[in-house]
Design a protein around this motif. Structure first.
Motif, PDB file in Angstrom:
ATOM      1  N   ARG A  15      43.394   3.839  27.572  1.00  0.00           N
ATOM      2  CA  ARG A  15      44.431   3.214  26.425  1.00  0.00           C
ATOM      3  C   ARG A  15      45.898   4.039  26.668  1.00  0.00           C
ATOM      4  NH1 ARG A  15      41.582   2.758  20.811  1.00  0.00           N
ATOM      5  NH2 ARG A  15      40.568   4.575  21.946  1.00  0.00           N
ATOM      6  N   GLY A  16      46.788   3.249  27.083  1.00  0.00           N
ATOM      7  CA  GLY A  16      48.224   4.063  27.308  1.00  0.00           C
ATOM      8  C   GLY A  16      48.537   4.588  28.406  1.00  0.00           C
ATOM      9  N   LEU A  17      47.624   4.615  29.411  1.00  0.00           N
ATOM     10  CA  LEU A  17      47.832   5.192  30.595  1.00  0.00           C
ATOM     11  C   LEU A  17      48.325   4.307  31.695  1.00  0.00           C
ATOM     12  CD1 LEU A  17      44.453   7.553  30.756  1.00  0.00           C
ATOM     13  CD2 LEU A  17      46.822   7.943  29.944  1.00  0.00           C
ATOM     14  N   GLY A  18      49.252   4.966  32.632  1.00  0.00           N
ATOM     15  CA  GLY A  18      49.610   4.184  33.740  1.00  0.00           C
ATOM     16  C   GLY A  18      48.595   4.054  34.875  1.00  0.00           C
ATOM     17  N   PRO A  19      48.879   3.501  35.919  1.00  0.00           N
ATOM     18  CA  PRO A  19      47.626   3.082  36.785  1.00  0.00           C
ATOM     19  C   PRO A  19      47.175   4.387  37.438  1.00  0.00           C
ATOM     20  CG  PRO A  19      49.534   1.897  37.118  1.00  0.00           C
ATOM     21  CD  PRO A  19      49.867   2.518  36.172  1.00  0.00           C
TER      22      PRO A  19
ATOM     23  N   LEU B  77      43.292   5.852  37.187  1.00  0.00           N
ATOM     24  CA  LEU B  77      42.324   6.191  38.201  1.00  0.00           C
ATOM     25  C   LEU B  77      41.907   7.570  38.102  1.00  0.00           C
ATOM     26  CD1 LEU B  77      40.956   5.297  40.847  1.00  0.00           C
ATOM     27  CD2 LEU B  77      43.207   6.082  42.147  1.00  0.00           C
ATOM     28  N   ALA B  78      42.952   8.512  37.956  1.00  0.00           N
ATOM     29  CA  ALA B  78      42.546  10.026  37.681  1.00  0.00           C
ATOM     30  C   ALA B  78      41.255  10.339  36.619  1.00  0.00           C
ATOM     31  CB  ALA B  78      43.617  10.848  37.432  1.00  0.00           C
ATOM     32  N   ALA B  79      41.788   9.402  35.330  1.00  0.00           N
ATOM     33  CA  ALA B  79      40.733   9.579  34.384  1.00  0.00           C
ATOM     34  C   ALA B  79      39.407   9.223  34.537  1.00  0.00           C
ATOM     35  CB  ALA B  79      41.242   8.832  32.978  1.00  0.00           C
ATOM     36  N   LEU B  80      39.188   7.928  35.464  1.00  0.00           N
ATOM     37  CA  LEU B  80      37.904   7.491  35.572  1.00  0.00           C
ATOM     38  C   LEU B  80      37.316   8.236  36.674  1.00  0.00           C
ATOM     39  CD1 LEU B  80      38.978   3.903  36.207  1.00  0.00           C
ATOM     40  CD2 LEU B  80      37.514   4.592  34.512  1.00  0.00           C
ATOM     41  N   MET B  81      38.127   8.953  37.489  1.00  0.00           N
ATOM     42  CA  MET B  81      37.390   9.815  38.600  1.00  0.00           C
ATOM     43  C   MET B  81      37.034  11.030  37.825  1.00  0.00           C
ATOM     44  SD  MET B  81      37.489   8.001  41.136  1.00  0.00           S
ATOM     45  CE  MET B  81      37.068   9.121  42.575  1.00  0.00           C
ATOM     46  N   ARG B  82      37.430  11.234  36.873  1.00  0.00           N
ATOM     47  CA  ARG B  82      37.038  12.518  36.005  1.00  0.00           C
ATOM     48  C   ARG B  82      35.737  12.515  35.138  1.00  0.00           C
ATOM     49  NH1 ARG B  82      42.383  13.481  35.399  1.00  0.00           N
ATOM     50  NH2 ARG B  82      42.243  12.795  33.216  1.00  0.00           N
TER      51      ARG B  82
END
Length: 160
Positions: free
Chosen positions: A106-110, A114-119
């Motif tokens: 929520r509230g994150l840019g594209p 992607l970076a959050a998903l990868m971590r």
């Protein structure tokens, strides 16, 4: 209510509460993130709690007994799911290996998404994150839930 019925009612309330507390504790304190099948095991315990609570407040003995029995059956459902999950973890049979991720997007840019998903940690249903004596958390849930549900139903039957 008889002594056995009162004991069954307390077990029907405290067992799912304790198992849910353990699940949430292992998640929040122990950082063991639940897979999809772990979540499936929690839902019947969530459902059992209101029935067990209602058994304490309804004045009619027959309805209170019915609520305890429904709670026991829901606890048993969680145990059955635990057996299925433990079997998948121990590779006794093929199961659902869908992975889940614990990430808030929520509230994150594209790019940040992607970076959050990868971590984010990938949690597989077919790999036990923790075990004690060769028994995983799903295995413990199966043992405690099926054993507890059996005890509740035995106490209710004995009370007749």
């Amino acid at each position: 209510m008889t002594r056995n019925e009162r004991l069954a009612r307390w077990i029907a309330l405290l067992l799912p509460a304790a198992l849910l507390a353990g699940a949430w504790g292992s998640q929040l304190v122990g950082h063991l993130y639940p897979c999809e099948m772990c979540h499936w095991q929690r839902w019947p315990h969530y459902a059992a709690l209101p029935f067990a609570l209602l058994a304490f407040v309804v004045p009619q003995r027959s309805i209170a007994k019915a609520f305890v029995i429904v709670a026991a059956l829901l606890i048993a459902v969680s145990g059955a799911i635990g057996v299925a999950h433990a079997g998948v973890e121990y590779h006794w049979w093929n199961g659902f290996t869908a992975c889940t991720q614990t990430v808030d997007l929520r509230g994150l840019g594209p790019d940040a998404r992607l970076a959050a998903l990868m971590r984010a940690p990938v949690i597989r249903c077919d790999v036990a994150q923790w075990s004690l004596g060769g028994i995983s958390l799903a295995g413990f849930n199966a043992i405690l839930s099926l054993g507890g549900a059996g005890l509740i139903l035995w106490l209710m039957r004995k009370a007749r």
